[in-house]
Design an enzyme around this catalytic site. Structure first.
Site, short mmCIF file in Angstrom:
data_model
loop_
_atom_site.label_atom_id
_atom_site.label_comp_id
_atom_site.label_asym_id
_atom_site.label_seq_id
_atom_site.Cartn_x
_atom_site.Cartn_y
_atom_site.Cartn_z
N SER A 23 44.82 36.48 39.92
CA SER A 23 43.82 36.93 40.88
C SER A 23 42.98 35.74 41.33
CB SER A 23 42.91 37.97 40.23
OG SER A 23 42.03 37.34 39.32
N LYS A 24 42.27 35.95 42.41
CA LYS A 24 41.41 34.90 42.92
C LYS A 24 40.45 34.43 41.84
CE LYS A 24 37.69 35.55 45.35
NZ LYS A 24 36.79 34.53 44.78
N ARG A 25 39.99 35.39 41.04
CA ARG A 25 39.07 35.07 39.96
C ARG A 25 39.63 34.03 38.99
NH1 ARG A 25 34.47 35.69 41.45
NH2 ARG A 25 34.07 37.64 42.54
N ASP A 28 39.25 30.66 40.48
CA ASP A 28 37.87 30.19 40.39
C ASP A 28 37.56 29.70 38.98
OD1 ASP A 28 37.68 31.05 42.96
OD2 ASP A 28 36.64 32.92 42.49
N GLU A 71 30.85 34.88 50.24
CA GLU A 71 31.47 34.08 49.19
C GLU A 71 32.55 33.20 49.81
OE1 GLU A 71 33.89 34.56 44.99
OE2 GLU A 71 33.52 36.30 46.25
#
Length: 510
Positions: free
Chosen positions: A266-268, A271, A289
């Site tokens: 996931s994008k998370r 990050d 964001e």
RNA sequence: GCCGCGUUGGUCAAGGGGUUAAGACGCAUCCCUUUCACGGAUGAAUCACGGGUUCGAUUCCCGUACGCGGUACCA
């Protein structure tokens, strides 16, 4: 059937940045379409108004363009099956849903969200954490199957909000052949009565894919593995609508997993672990964001695509570097892995490095100019191209040209003299002083001329050339790094080279 | 819970009844280079586990475990 023109589609929902896995789905669709001389369609699945994000569609189109995987038809360029946005096709779906009701394959359901919630919490137990609206439960709910016909009529006539649900058979085996996994079988009793048409008149994904794939004459449907569990709903819909003979062949692509632990990437994760997940920069208009993408981080599109192709597929040989044309030629759905693959940024960087090595210096310079501008540095593209050529073998990313070549744009402020200090001497100091004057007289400041004069003077002064090279490097760069030192001097030019020697000398004496 | 899909070195993976179980990334060491990098070399897996079938299984079958996905009027 066999000679039907191949038509595939990528059908994203415009809810945010385009994820790695999405791009890979595009890639496999694109490769398959090109290989079979077919069409590749982009269809925007914006049936959920609450999740719609402005700009996401344009972003997706730009991602495809950047990757060189452009669609033949789509909302941006039209085509024979327009419109390509499901929101604009809204009116088409209702009739099919109604047709299903009429034929006994679907029904009206009047349950309010509160009633649904009530049902779920009432039926929820340790053993059954997720109660389904299925063939048993529907008997206790408010729908055209449980209500008397007059009652249903009355509710409909009164304009009572309702959805249309598929009526899943109590127990029927549904199977299909997945191009990657082979035969896959489900029992209809284990899947719930999915909503097909929402209260707002929009279709859900389930109805919309089937209707649109049919209407757009899609022959092969490729999507992520997360769709596998709902495949039986789609298969049944194709059958109930009377289109089974035209049903596309399915392929459920393995998931791209996070590098640590397990689970969908996931994008998370990006990050958290410090790498991009989206193809390009994405600024979410709602949350503001900002998320960095592969493109802006300095990845080359062909490297990005190549890397993605190897995530879940290979041609069985040792080849890892493929041009798009080679991929088109060699790709085969049958060789796609069954299991998900963990994303590995190191390997992605390696791919990028390979392509940077091959890339034209002018192109690298052009890509790097924006980064330079951001640093407030002025330089000609030609100069930058020379530098790119000098430092690219140590760059994984285009943007790293700065990390490995910043000294070409500014004089060192400090000098890492630690390594040379112990061996520094008055003779060496004199060498550089003398050499600076020699350089002044040089009319040809080419690599070989500079190197030649350096060695000549060193020899005449009886100093080992090797002992002079490191100090010289540090004078030019400030530290022990960079391309071959005489290349640096040549690129810097006579004036700058001499200036740097003179500027550095005090630091060496200190 | 139920349903589905998976499981070859840290990662990507080839292979497929009998092999020294490829290769790449990463890592380590070495060579090259009086910088760094590139390049080259070397090193590291009894193929999740347990049963079968077989002369022989990592490869076939069945279980188990584990992981993931789904279980929304989201896609």
């Amino acid at each position: 059937m066999e000679h039907k023109k191949v038509r595939v589609r990528f059908a994203p929902s415009p809810t945010g940045g385009l994820h790695l896995g999405g791009v890979r789905t595009v890639l496999f669709n694109y490769l398959f379409a090109r290989q079979h001389k077919g069409d590749f369609v982009l269809r925007i699945e914006d049936t959920d108004q609450t999740r719609y994000v402005a700009g996401a569609e344009e972003y997706i189109i730009e991602c495809l363009r950047w990757c060189g995987l452009e669609a033949d038809e789509g909302p941006h360029k039209g085509g024979p099956y327009a419109p390509y946005r499901q929101s604009e096709r809204k009116e088409m779906y209702r009739q099919y849903a109604e047709q299903l009701v009429k034929n006994g394959y679907a029904y009206y359901a009047f349950d309010t969200p509160e009633e649904l919630e009530e049902m779920r919490s009432r039926l929820k137990t340790e053993e059954h954490p997720s109660p389904q609206y299925n063939h048993i439960v529907r008997q206790q709910m408010r729908n055209s199957l449980s209500l008397p016909a007059e009652e249903t009529e009355k509710l409909l006539a009164a304009g009572t909000p309702h959805v249309i649900r598929i009526k899943m058979p109590a127990s029927e085996e549904v199977s299909f052949t997945d191009m990657i996994r082979g035969e896959v079988q489900f029992n209809t009793g284990t899947v719930d009565d999915k909503v097909l048409l929402k209260a707002d008149g929009m279709p859900t994904y389930h109805l919309a894919v089937v209707v649109d794939d049919y209407l757009m004459k899609i022959t092969h449907a490729f999507r992520g593995e997360e769709w596998l569990p709902s495949a039986p709903v789609h298969i049944l819909l194709w059958r109930y609508l009377g289109w089974e003979a035209d049903m596309p062949q399915w392929a459920h692509l393995p998931l791209i997993l996070r590098p640590d632990g397990n689970g969908k990437l996931s994008k998370r994760d990006g990050d958290r672990l410090g790498f991009p997940v989206y193809a390009m920069n994405w600024l979410d208009p709602r949350s503001n964001e900002f998320t960095r993408g592969f493109r802006e981080m300095g990845y080359l599109p062909e490297a990005f695509v190549n890397m993605l192709a190897m995530l879940g597929w290979n041609d069985g040989t040792e080849q890892e570097l493929f041009t798009l044309d080679e991929l088109v030629e060699k790709f085969s759905m049958e060789r796609v892995h069954h299991a998900g693959a963990k994303f590995n940024i190191e390997k992605a960087n390696w791919f990028n490095h390979q392509y940077i090595l091959k890339a034209d210096n002018q192109r690298l310079a052009a890509l790097f100019m924006p980064v330079l501008k951001e640093k407030g540095v002025q330089a000609s593209e030609e100069y930058v191209a020379t530098i790119a050529g000098l430092v690219k073998e140590r760059c994984n990313l285009v943007n790293e040209i700065w990390d490995h070549g910043f000294f070409f744009f500014r004089q060192p402020e400090t000098y890492d003299t630690a390594a040379v200090k112990p061996k520094w001497s008055e003779v060496k100091r004199q060498f550089f002083l003398d050499w600076a004057s020699v350089l002044e007289t040089l009319s040809d400041f080419s690599l070989s001329a500079v190197e030649e004069s350096f060695k000549q003077l060193a020899t005449s002064m009886n100093i080992k050339v090797g002992e002079l090279q490191l100090p010289f490097r540090i004078m030019l760069c400030g530290g022990k790094f960079g391309p071959p030192v005489f290349n640096i001097a040549e690129t810097l030019g006579k004036h700058e080279t001499i200036a740097r020697i003179m500027k550095a000398l005090p630091a060496f004496d200190a």
